[in-house]
Design a protein around this motif. Sequence first.
Motif, PDB file in Angstrom:
ATOM      1  N   PRO A   1      56.461  62.858  95.347  1.00 49.13           N
ATOM      2  CA  PRO A   1      55.538  62.280  96.339  1.00 49.13           C
ATOM      3  C   PRO A   1      54.765  63.327  97.130  1.00 49.13           C
ATOM      4  O   PRO A   1      55.157  64.496  97.219  1.00 49.13           O
ATOM      5  CB  PRO A   1      56.488  61.503  97.262  1.00 49.13           C
ATOM      6  N   GLY A   2      53.640  62.854  97.711  1.00 54.75           N
ATOM      7  CA  GLY A   2      52.888  63.660  98.665  1.00 54.75           C
ATOM      8  C   GLY A   2      52.134  64.831  98.099  1.00 54.75           C
ATOM      9  O   GLY A   2      51.921  65.821  98.812  1.00 54.75           O
ATOM     10  N   LEU A   3      51.692  64.758  96.844  1.00 53.04           N
ATOM     11  CA  LEU A   3      51.032  65.900  96.218  1.00 53.04           C
ATOM     12  C   LEU A   3      49.527  65.681  96.082  1.00 53.04           C
ATOM     13  O   LEU A   3      49.041  64.552  96.029  1.00 53.04           O
ATOM     14  CB  LEU A   3      51.633  66.167  94.841  1.00 53.04           C
ATOM     15  N   ALA A   4      48.799  66.788  96.021  1.00 51.37           N
ATOM     16  CA  ALA A   4      47.347  66.772  95.858  1.00 51.37           C
ATOM     17  C   ALA A   4      46.999  67.447  94.534  1.00 51.37           C
ATOM     18  O   ALA A   4      47.745  68.304  94.044  1.00 51.37           O
ATOM     19  CB  ALA A   4      46.673  67.510  97.012  1.00 51.37           C
ATOM     20  N   ILE A   5      45.854  67.048  93.956  1.00 47.38           N
ATOM     21  CA  ILE A   5      45.412  67.667  92.705  1.00 47.38           C
ATOM     22  C   ILE A   5      43.980  68.159  92.856  1.00 47.38           C
ATOM     23  O   ILE A   5      43.156  67.526  93.526  1.00 47.38           O
ATOM     24  CB  ILE A   5      45.522  66.697  91.507  1.00 47.38           C
ATOM     25  N   ASP A   6      43.713  69.283  92.242  1.00 46.03           N
ATOM     26  CA  ASP A   6      42.377  69.870  92.248  1.00 46.03           C
ATOM     27  C   ASP A   6      41.976  70.145  90.803  1.00 46.03           C
ATOM     28  O   ASP A   6      42.426  71.109  90.190  1.00 46.03           O
ATOM     29  CB  ASP A   6      42.380  71.164  93.066  1.00 46.03           C
ATOM     30  N   LEU A   7      41.144  69.263  90.252  1.00 42.46           N
ATOM     31  CA  LEU A   7      40.707  69.384  88.865  1.00 42.46           C
ATOM     32  C   LEU A   7      39.192  69.537  88.793  1.00 42.46           C
ATOM     33  O   LEU A   7      38.544  69.023  87.878  1.00 42.46           O
ATOM     34  CB  LEU A   7      41.174  68.164  88.063  1.00 42.46           C
ATOM     35  N   GLN A   8      38.634  70.260  89.748  1.00 41.58           N
ATOM     36  CA  GLN A   8      37.204  70.518  89.723  1.00 41.58           C
ATOM     37  C   GLN A   8      36.839  71.295  88.451  1.00 41.58           C
ATOM     38  O   GLN A   8      37.505  72.260  88.084  1.00 41.58           O
ATOM     39  CB  GLN A   8      36.795  71.347  90.940  1.00 41.58           C
ATOM     40  N   ARG A   9      35.789  70.820  87.778  1.00 44.38           N
ATOM     41  CA  ARG A   9      35.246  71.470  86.580  1.00 44.38           C
ATOM     42  C   ARG A   9      36.239  71.507  85.416  1.00 44.38           C
ATOM     43  O   ARG A   9      36.047  72.257  84.457  1.00 44.38           O
ATOM     44  CB  ARG A   9      34.752  72.878  86.901  1.00 44.38           C
ATOM     45  N   ALA A  10      37.307  70.725  85.498  1.00 48.33           N
ATOM     46  CA  ALA A  10      38.272  70.699  84.401  1.00 48.33           C
ATOM     47  C   ALA A  10      37.731  69.879  83.239  1.00 48.33           C
ATOM     48  O   ALA A  10      36.933  68.963  83.423  1.00 48.33           O
ATOM     49  CB  ALA A  10      39.594  70.116  84.879  1.00 48.33           C
ATOM     50  N   VAL A  11      38.165  70.219  82.029  1.00 40.72           N
ATOM     51  CA  VAL A  11      37.871  69.420  80.834  1.00 40.72           C
ATOM     52  C   VAL A  11      39.132  68.627  80.518  1.00 40.72           C
ATOM     53  O   VAL A  11      40.176  69.201  80.217  1.00 40.72           O
ATOM     54  CB  VAL A  11      37.474  70.316  79.646  1.00 40.72           C
TER      55      VAL A  11
END
Length: 329
Positions: free
Chosen positions: A193-203
């Motif tokens: 729980p409580g997590l963030a994701i950063d997938l900017q510019r990901a394929v």
Amino acid sequence: MPVLRWRWIAVVAAAVAVVTGALLWLFLAWSGRPDAPVRIDAVKTAFGVGAGAGGVFALWLATRRQRTLELQLAETTRVAGVTERDLEERRVTELYTKAVEQLGNDKAPVRLGGLYALERLGQDNPKQRQTIVNVLCAYLRMPFAGPPHGLRGRSAAELGKAPGYDDAELQVRLAAQELLKTHLGHDEPGYWPGLAIDLQRAVLVDFRLSGCTVTAADFSRARFLGAVHIRGTNFTREAAFFGTEFTSTANFDRTVFAEGAFFSWAHFAGEVRFTRTRSGGRFLFSHTGFDAEVLFDGGEHEVIDVSEARFAVEPELTGLNVRRGSAGA
């Protein structure tokens, strides 16, 4: 506790002896009768008082010794705890470092091993989970040329024609995506729980994030190859899809954007479903391109901003608070 020196014990013992002698003299002086029974009683009384004083002092020494032992035991326990924590942190650091090194290996099976080593580390160490998710996202942000239309419904011959297509690397990336899905899924046994994701510019290939709960999520300028399924997902903060490219179907059915979402300048090449979605903030589609049908049926939104959006098929927006003015309005 201050150190008790032996000279202080000697001084106290001498003081007890002096007090005993003084009491003996006083009792003998005050008795007024020098006969033997009186002298004996005086001696008994004086020595009884001296023995009592000595006993109190001995009891104090024993109590102090016990307290010293307790303090020593507490300090030993504390040092042992600190040492154990240091050893555990060192072990975690070594495992993390080794797993990350595996991700940089040129052999796909070794990279897969690194992924699952990180997963095991996160299962056993909740404090490391956000860091591990950050590593998974960073891996997915690395440059990659995958099958342009995803895997589903494609033959091996079609997939083999994709320029620069690396099947072994794709399997590693699919495993990384599945790990995110598994540990962000609020109904999954391994939910983190409580997590963030950063997938900017990901394929991302055939990406699935259905049934998950995510805090911050940023997919800005990401490229989704194949169908996208983000159904029944809860974004507890604003979700960013700015300039994101969707090459096929995108399904956001029943997804909750608690603080809103922005899809401005995104491009949807396939059918899009925002059916039964809810947003508690801005729901922006300014300058967004829709090449196929888009559905908003059953949604609940404060406002949907479709300023300067381009629709191949005009959507049904009846009953929704829609803003259609210019992007700057």
